[in-house]
Design a protein around this motif. Sequence first.
Motif, PDB file in Angstrom:
ATOM      1  N   GLU D 295       5.145   5.629  22.095  1.00 47.25           N
ATOM      2  CA  GLU D 295       3.705   5.347  22.056  1.00 47.25           C
ATOM      3  C   GLU D 295       2.922   6.623  21.740  1.00 47.25           C
ATOM      4  O   GLU D 295       2.020   6.609  20.899  1.00 47.25           O
ATOM      5  CB  GLU D 295       3.280   4.764  23.415  1.00 47.25           C
ATOM      6  N   THR D 296       3.301   7.721  22.385  1.00 43.97           N
ATOM      7  CA  THR D 296       2.603   8.985  22.147  1.00 43.97           C
ATOM      8  C   THR D 296       2.764   9.445  20.708  1.00 43.97           C
ATOM      9  O   THR D 296       1.793   9.820  20.036  1.00 43.97           O
ATOM     10  CB  THR D 296       3.153  10.070  23.097  1.00 43.97           C
ATOM     11  N   ASN D 297       4.000   9.426  20.190  1.00 44.00           N
ATOM     12  CA  ASN D 297       4.238   9.845  18.805  1.00 44.00           C
ATOM     13  C   ASN D 297       3.392   9.025  17.828  1.00 44.00           C
ATOM     14  O   ASN D 297       2.778   9.567  16.907  1.00 44.00           O
ATOM     15  CB  ASN D 297       5.711   9.674  18.421  1.00 44.00           C
ATOM     16  N   LEU D 298       3.369   7.710  18.029  1.00 41.30           N
ATOM     17  CA  LEU D 298       2.671   6.858  17.078  1.00 41.30           C
ATOM     18  C   LEU D 298       1.159   7.040  17.188  1.00 41.30           C
ATOM     19  O   LEU D 298       0.452   7.067  16.175  1.00 41.30           O
ATOM     20  CB  LEU D 298       3.052   5.385  17.301  1.00 41.30           C
ATOM     21  N   LYS D 299       0.676   7.185  18.422  1.00 38.52           N
ATOM     22  CA  LYS D 299      -0.764   7.422  18.572  1.00 38.52           C
ATOM     23  C   LYS D 299      -1.152   8.764  17.976  1.00 38.52           C
ATOM     24  O   LYS D 299      -2.190   8.898  17.333  1.00 38.52           O
ATOM     25  CB  LYS D 299      -1.140   7.360  20.051  1.00 38.52           C
ATOM     26  N   GLU D 300      -0.324   9.776  18.186  1.00 34.32           N
ATOM     27  CA  GLU D 300      -0.631  11.083  17.595  1.00 34.32           C
ATOM     28  C   GLU D 300      -0.727  10.970  16.086  1.00 34.32           C
ATOM     29  O   GLU D 300      -1.622  11.535  15.454  1.00 34.32           O
ATOM     30  CB  GLU D 300       0.445  12.102  17.991  1.00 34.32           C
ATOM     31  N   HIS D 301       0.190  10.244  15.479  1.00 36.52           N
ATOM     32  CA  HIS D 301       0.159  10.104  14.034  1.00 36.52           C
ATOM     33  C   HIS D 301      -1.078   9.331  13.586  1.00 36.52           C
ATOM     34  O   HIS D 301      -1.700   9.644  12.571  1.00 36.52           O
ATOM     35  CB  HIS D 301       1.433   9.396  13.551  1.00 36.52           C
ATOM     36  N   TRP D 302      -1.451   8.319  14.332  1.00 38.01           N
ATOM     37  CA  TRP D 302      -2.592   7.486  13.954  1.00 38.01           C
ATOM     38  C   TRP D 302      -3.913   8.163  14.293  1.00 38.01           C
ATOM     39  O   TRP D 302      -4.979   7.711  13.848  1.00 38.01           O
ATOM     40  CB  TRP D 302      -2.493   6.122  14.653  1.00 38.01           C
ATOM     41  N   GLY D 303      -3.864   9.260  15.060  1.00 35.02           N
ATOM     42  CA  GLY D 303      -5.088   9.969  15.391  1.00 35.02           C
ATOM     43  C   GLY D 303      -5.760   9.450  16.653  1.00 35.02           C
ATOM     44  O   GLY D 303      -6.936   9.747  16.911  1.00 35.02           O
ATOM     45  N   ASP D 304      -5.025   8.699  17.446  1.00 31.75           N
ATOM     46  CA  ASP D 304      -5.558   8.153  18.697  1.00 31.75           C
ATOM     47  C   ASP D 304      -5.182   9.142  19.810  1.00 31.75           C
ATOM     48  O   ASP D 304      -4.004   9.407  20.030  1.00 31.75           O
ATOM     49  CB  ASP D 304      -4.894   6.783  18.921  1.00 31.75           C
ATOM     50  N   LYS D 305      -6.197   9.712  20.463  1.00 30.90           N
ATOM     51  CA  LYS D 305      -5.917  10.771  21.449  1.00 30.90           C
ATOM     52  C   LYS D 305      -5.581  10.213  22.829  1.00 30.90           C
ATOM     53  O   LYS D 305      -5.315  10.972  23.762  1.00 30.90           O
ATOM     54  CB  LYS D 305      -7.153  11.674  21.612  1.00 30.90           C
ATOM     55  N   ASN D 306      -5.670   8.893  22.957  1.00 29.83           N
ATOM     56  CA  ASN D 306      -5.537   8.250  24.252  1.00 29.83           C
ATOM     57  C   ASN D 306      -4.072   8.113  24.683  1.00 29.83           C
ATOM     58  O   ASN D 306      -3.544   7.020  24.795  1.00 29.83           O
ATOM     59  CB  ASN D 306      -6.215   6.865  24.122  1.00 29.83           C
ATOM     60  N   PHE D 307      -3.408   9.281  24.874  1.00 29.56           N
ATOM     61  CA  PHE D 307      -1.985   9.258  25.183  1.00 29.56           C
ATOM     62  C   PHE D 307      -1.735   8.672  26.572  1.00 29.56           C
ATOM     63  O   PHE D 307      -2.518   8.899  27.488  1.00 29.56           O
ATOM     64  CB  PHE D 307      -1.396  10.665  25.149  1.00 29.56           C
ATOM     65  N   PRO D 308      -0.633   7.982  26.744  1.00 29.79           N
ATOM     66  CA  PRO D 308      -0.302   7.494  28.088  1.00 29.79           C
ATOM     67  C   PRO D 308       0.114   8.676  28.972  1.00 29.79           C
ATOM     68  O   PRO D 308       0.648   9.668  28.479  1.00 29.79           O
ATOM     69  CB  PRO D 308       0.900   6.569  27.834  1.00 29.79           C
ATOM     70  N   ALA D 309      -0.176   8.549  30.257  1.00 28.13           N
ATOM     71  CA  ALA D 309       0.247   9.587  31.198  1.00 28.13           C
ATOM     72  C   ALA D 309       1.767   9.592  31.266  1.00 28.13           C
ATOM     73  O   ALA D 309       2.400   8.545  31.280  1.00 28.13           O
ATOM     74  CB  ALA D 309      -0.323   9.281  32.586  1.00 28.13           C
ATOM     75  N   SER D 310       2.350  10.779  31.289  1.00 25.44           N
ATOM     76  CA  SER D 310       3.814  10.787  31.394  1.00 25.44           C
ATOM     77  C   SER D 310       4.200  10.648  32.863  1.00 25.44           C
ATOM     78  O   SER D 310       3.427  10.949  33.770  1.00 25.44           O
ATOM     79  CB  SER D 310       4.401  12.043  30.773  1.00 25.44           C
ATOM     80  N   LYS D 311       5.406  10.166  33.085  1.00 23.83           N
ATOM     81  CA  LYS D 311       5.847   9.806  34.421  1.00 23.83           C
ATOM     82  C   LYS D 311       6.176  11.054  35.240  1.00 23.83           C
ATOM     83  O   LYS D 311       6.615  12.067  34.705  1.00 23.83           O
ATOM     84  CB  LYS D 311       7.099   8.914  34.316  1.00 23.83           C
ATOM     85  N   ASP D 312       6.037  10.918  36.506  1.00 20.95           N
ATOM     86  CA  ASP D 312       6.371  11.974  37.454  1.00 20.95           C
ATOM     87  C   ASP D 312       7.889  12.172  37.512  1.00 20.95           C
ATOM     88  O   ASP D 312       8.639  11.239  37.709  1.00 20.95           O
ATOM     89  CB  ASP D 312       5.857  11.552  38.836  1.00 20.95           C
ATOM     90  N   MET D 313       8.349  13.409  37.289  1.00 21.89           N
ATOM     91  CA  MET D 313       9.790  13.679  37.322  1.00 21.89           C
ATOM     92  C   MET D 313      10.187  14.482  38.553  1.00 21.89           C
ATOM     93  O   MET D 313      11.320  14.945  38.653  1.00 21.89           O
ATOM     94  CB  MET D 313      10.193  14.529  36.115  1.00 21.89           C
ATOM     95  N   SER D 314       9.239  14.674  39.466  1.00 26.56           N
ATOM     96  CA  SER D 314       9.498  15.637  40.531  1.00 26.56           C
ATOM     97  C   SER D 314      10.671  15.237  41.419  1.00 26.56           C
ATOM     98  O   SER D 314      11.322  16.076  42.016  1.00 26.56           O
ATOM     99  CB  SER D 314       8.241  15.803  41.377  1.00 26.56           C
ATOM    100  N   LYS D 315      10.974  13.959  41.458  1.00 30.28           N
ATOM    101  CA  LYS D 315      12.112  13.556  42.293  1.00 30.28           C
ATOM    102  C   LYS D 315      13.460  13.689  41.560  1.00 30.28           C
ATOM    103  O   LYS D 315      14.489  13.269  42.068  1.00 30.28           O
ATOM    104  CB  LYS D 315      11.952  12.096  42.724  1.00 30.28           C
ATOM    105  N   GLY D 316      13.401  14.226  40.337  1.00 26.65           N
ATOM    106  CA  GLY D 316      14.650  14.412  39.611  1.00 26.65           C
ATOM    107  C   GLY D 316      15.178  13.140  38.989  1.00 26.65           C
ATOM    108  O   GLY D 316      16.358  13.040  38.661  1.00 26.65           O
ATOM    109  N   ILE D 317      14.275  12.167  38.812  1.00 27.95           N
ATOM    110  CA  ILE D 317      14.695  10.895  38.237  1.00 27.95           C
ATOM    111  C   ILE D 317      13.754  10.534  37.099  1.00 27.95           C
ATOM    112  O   ILE D 317      12.539  10.662  37.237  1.00 27.95           O
ATOM    113  CB  ILE D 317      14.691   9.788  39.312  1.00 27.95           C
ATOM    114  N   VAL D 318      14.311  10.097  35.977  1.00 31.01           N
ATOM    115  CA  VAL D 318      13.509   9.612  34.860  1.00 31.01           C
ATOM    116  C   VAL D 318      13.910   8.169  34.623  1.00 31.01           C
ATOM    117  O   VAL D 318      15.094   7.870  34.491  1.00 31.01           O
ATOM    118  CB  VAL D 318      13.769  10.448  33.588  1.00 31.01           C
TER     119      VAL D 318
END
Lengths: 319, 319, 319, 319, 319
Positions: D295-318
């Motif tokens: 979603e971020t890559n495609l929005k960046e290409h389309w010029g949409d700055k409304n990127f989704p928040a990335s997930k919290d990785m602090s617990k060591g899990i993605v």
Amino acid sequence: MLVRRNLKWSVIAHYTWKSMLYYTLLAIAVFLLHDHFEVLKLHLPFSTITALSTALAIFLGFKNSNAYERWWEARQIWGQLVNSSRAWSRQVVTMIIPEESHEAQMVKELQERLVYRHMAFVHGLRVFLRKPKQYNETRQEEIYEETNEYSDTMAFLSPNEYKIFCQKNNPPNYLLNLQGDDLRRAYDRGWLSDYRFVQLEQTLVEFNNVQGRSERIKNTPFPRQYSFFSRVFVFIHASLLPFVFVEEIGWASMPVSVIISFVFLCLDLVGERMEDPFENRLEDVPLTSMSLGIETNLKEHWGDKNFPASKDMSKGIVL
Amino acid sequence: MLVRRNLKWSVIAHYTWKSMLYYTLLAIAVFLLHDHFEVLKLHLPFSTITALSTALAIFLGFKNSNAYERWWEARQIWGQLVNSSRAWSRQVVTMIIPEESHEAQMVKELQERLVYRHMAFVHGLRVFLRKPKQYNETRQEEIYEETNEYSDTMAFLSPNEYKIFCQKNNPPNYLLNLQGDDLRRAYDRGWLSDYRFVQLEQTLVEFNNVQGRSERIKNTPFPRQYSFFSRVFVFIHASLLPFVFVEEIGWASMPVSVIISFVFLCLDLVGERMEDPFENRLEDVPLTSMSLGIETNLKEHWGDKNFPASKDMSKGIVL
Amino acid sequence: MLVRRNLKWSVIAHYTWKSMLYYTLLAIAVFLLHDHFEVLKLHLPFSTITALSTALAIFLGFKNSNAYERWWEARQIWGQLVNSSRAWSRQVVTMIIPEESHEAQMVKELQERLVYRHMAFVHGLRVFLRKPKQYNETRQEEIYEETNEYSDTMAFLSPNEYKIFCQKNNPPNYLLNLQGDDLRRAYDRGWLSDYRFVQLEQTLVEFNNVQGRSERIKNTPFPRQYSFFSRVFVFIHASLLPFVFVEEIGWASMPVSVIISFVFLCLDLVGERMEDPFENRLEDVPLTSMSLGIETNLKEHWGDKNFPASKDMSKGIVL
Amino acid sequence: MLVRRNLKWSVIAHYTWKSMLYYTLLAIAVFLLHDHFEVLKLHLPFSTITALSTALAIFLGFKNSNAYERWWEARQIWGQLVNSSRAWSRQVVTMIIPEESHEAQMVKELQERLVYRHMAFVHGLRVFLRKPKQYNETRQEEIYEETNEYSDTMAFLSPNEYKIFCQKNNPPNYLLNLQGDDLRRAYDRGWLSDYRFVQLEQTLVEFNNVQGRSERIKNTPFPRQYSFFSRVFVFIHASLLPFVFVEEIGWASMPVSVIISFVFLCLDLVGERMEDPFENRLEDVPLTSMSLGIETNLKEHWGDKNFPASKDMSKGIVL
Amino acid sequence: MLVRRNLKWSVIAHYTWKSMLYYTLLAIAVFLLHDHFEVLKLHLPFSTITALSTALAIFLGFKNSNAYERWWEARQIWGQLVNSSRAWSRQVVTMIIPEESHEAQMVKELQERLVYRHMAFVHGLRVFLRKPKQYNETRQEEIYEETNEYSDTMAFLSPNEYKIFCQKNNPPNYLLNLQGDDLRRAYDRGWLSDYRFVQLEQTLVEFNNVQGRSERIKNTPFPRQYSFFSRVFVFIHASLLPFVFVEEIGWASMPVSVIISFVFLCLDLVGERMEDPFENRLEDVPLTSMSLGIETNLKEHWGDKNFPASKDMSKGIVL
């Protein structure tokens, strides 16, 4: 290719009797020298060859894996030939289109030539691949063999083409070049558009790949280093076994060491004989059967009812 | 590439004598110190190195698998070169079509240039790949070597092209760029349609891939970490063996430990020497033989009877 | 990437000394408690850990195989980048064709932009991949490192492009999109036919794949479960070893258990460090060297003699 | 996906405590019955289960290899989705070209629809794959879970499309068919040439493949036969261990048999949980994170700055 | 395909009782002869069959790997059929375009024919693959079976086509040729451009590949040599076990040798039954379920609500 679920013990004996004889005589000799004549005072605990056994088992696993992969790749290549042959036949029929109606007959003749010459290519490639290589010969006498003559292609080629075909350094490749020339002629006549011309040519490239990949397996034996050392290690291992067993288990050392040697021998031999799938023998990839299958498929599509007789499988072998 | 079924023991001795000498002297020394002079009081039961033997056998299996895969991939890449070369030759002949009849001769010249320059590419790539890399050199003296000079390509290039070719940083790539320029020229003249132009260009991309994939194997040795540690572990294992055997089996420890060490040494060495398939030595992928095969196929297609002499295989080696 | 045939023992010590120290101290402690102070009455026969050793050896084999496969896939991906870069350069030069002669200069400028921006893509992708991930950091101090800055791409981009490039979330992808825009412009001008446009676009898709596949390896560590448990099992195994040996072989238990632990440690560590090929350290796939190689190939083709200096390999390391 | 280098012991305990409890109780019971109450007179030497241990270790190696391959293939498939999504976005923008200038706005709207609907496809496919299958459910309680609702796609679809989408038997496939309809519309309008139409359609086929390959892994569990028997064999092996150790090593049999059982249990469990990469749990391929990345890559290409928040990785899990 | 996590012991007993009976009787006989009647004086230490056990475990690992690979490849091939079927349906609908508006109805009919005939192809291929081969038959009675009749395709073909279809030597291939003829007809009418014609034809080639690759697995059993010897070795190993255990562990030799034999038997049998994925039995790749899934997808796309009922999975089996 063997298709019977159970191998005949007579066949197994045919290929293993020499080694089995050696194992048996050695086991008897060691037992007699040790227990009867009490000449041999060697004391080897079993752990002596544990390391050897494990290393050998892993090495034979490696050899068997790769032998099987070579064989299976050969089967895949010829499977690809089946698929592309069916596609070729369909594409020739649907994509070569007469510009004007009076050309319909000429187009039909061209299509027939392209389809039947392809059958010649398939049979020719089979014969070409099964020609024996001098360095692959062994002193082992084989039980089953197929005939392997270029004359199987005669029915699918014009007499002139057949004559030149037989003289070529690389006969199957010659047929692909002829197919290319015919496509070019169809293009010149307007029966193929630029685009359809290239598509059919791509299918010919597929056949180039099938041929080249088969030649790769035929011309490049599994590295001799691996085969040679596995044979040597099996021999060393089998020769040490009776010494290891004789002290601890007495007369039982004879059957036990022969049985264990037999297992390792089989593991080695099965791999050894799978390695080369185009040698015209028992374990071959069934090229003859597959060639006849392709011929049948193509004739069925072309409306030719004159199917080749399928081979007798009653002995549990497909060649 | 070795093609003889059995390796000569003289060849094996040539590559293993140093290690074998060490194993033998060590085994004798340990036996004498222990049984004769009774200096050594070390008591190591065999199980001491069981863990080591198993781990080593598995590790050598891993090494041999990957060494073989590198070698076999190299062979596949060059097999692809054979296939694409035949396709290239056919496509050049059938797809470059003069717009007007008086251009037929010029088209023919162009086709000849494209086909013969491709032979130069094949021979040039072979020489390029076999140039020694400084960090691949070992102190091991080799038994067989091929000549390896760019001059093998001279017959297939114009003198001017050959001169520039020799000065390039990457000579084979230069030839592919020349092929591209010639295709463009054919396109500008109308001898290639847009579509056929791109198709021939795609075959050039195939050659880019063949070259790049070969360079990958040449320039990226099997990770030195693995090779180095396998050598070290084989050495450790062989050095422990006599100590383990000497107490339990006395004088028999000498032949037994030497034999087992020999097996592990061979497992290591066979892999070590298969790893690098473009080093111009005994175990190489047979680039010379394959280059001559491609040259023969292309000349046969072009109608040139002047086939290169095939190499002597009587020693059981194909290079 | 290491290219020296033999690793330096100082380097090995740098990465293993902590564990080795633990093994040594443990072995000494166990020996003293058992033989000297006679406190420890534990009696563990060797067979106790046979099962563990075998399972561990197999598990480490599995880990090493997959670590190597990750590394080798990374190398293959970048090898593909080399091949496609050469093809891209040739295609840009031969396939973008001015409609009218006065446009020749503009076409030439466009081609130059497409070729040099591609060099920026290659260097940019290298830097992007080697940016450290927080969760990949370890407390291990590394011996060798490369500089890793986007400024390496500055020479190949217009100042404006470079500025935007640095601000992007995914900088290399931005460059591919710019390439796409330029192709579209060429198409609008008539310098590219429909068909050639799509073909060049396909080569960009190839670069998308190269980038995405590299990101896959970078962003997806080898499952932590496997790495973690292999470390834990090596630790358990090494901790049991002295107890197992001390009763049967006395003082020899100290060197023997340390040596065997060292072998298992190395098997684990070599895999552990090969797993991640883009971490800017000793064992990396040599991205810097490959980027410079691509730059050299493209400049040679474009006629630019200003080749980048190749990196010093005298230490036996290529980065 | 776990990204922390070290697993928490609390997590390990969560998944293993039941088996560990059984191992411990069994070991204590056997020890007490044997040494304390002297009821048990069973005498099993260690070699009794050597064969079992080796066979089990090899079998678990096989299981772990294939579990990892399934997981890694899932990751590759989604990696391919990343690559093709970027290519799709670029191709939509550069290849759909208005015939006349007044259509520019309509083309832009179409392009936006095609790009955003693709984001819906990506999120929708993720949700579709993570829907639980009845037969994959276990009684094991999971520690981490993601929300998994089709409503994540709502923002990228028109309300009407979203409504139908939710009712479909196969929602993601429906979106691909909508994309196809829009391409056809663009073709009818003349915004796509024949050739560019087919090229974009080919990228849709790529998405068909991504979806179908993911479904294959989701719907075809690793053969239950293998999983079941590995669990049974680990249980048999662990149940025999205390009997084997108790006579020879006394009280030490308790910790030793528990430790060895723990190692085999982990080898089994790690594989068991890697097998199914789309179950919305700890070890999953990180679909959520990858969807947001696309979603971020495609929005960046389309010029949409409304990127989704990335997930919290602090617990060591993605996830 | 089994989907229940746990196999029923009744099912396991169904397939193993004969061998288990033999193991049990043998173990009892050996025990009685040795301990009770004291007839048997054989003294075989356990190490006697260590080598055999390891080699056998590795060999069974090899067999299981390849059996699983065959099964998984079969699943991949049919997964590809799912993907390409969806693509085919979409391409037929979007790419066949009436030249003039009054042809819209005829185009629609053609599209319907192409889509529904494809469903016939899928069902027909399933039936074709599951036809029993004489040499694959065993005396083992199976628990579950599906019906397997060509009549399942009747609903999707015209009566005439169905009649000819049933008489063909290779019925599925006949349907692909019919599809090709219809494409040609559409081309002749101008509903397909040259380029779109070839693209749809390429999708047919994909189906050729799916069929041919499935036939490869069906017609080429896993080499009988490997299967046969693994059965023989498991038998030898199991027959030696009681002799090995009886002296050292007395009555416990009976349960222990039966348990260990059971483990090796299962390892062999699981592989043996996975080998052939198209035999219409318990472990098959779920062709029926997949065919119905494709039918559902295609009907949903075409707007036909008449979905086939999905199969009952309550027994934990999908066929």
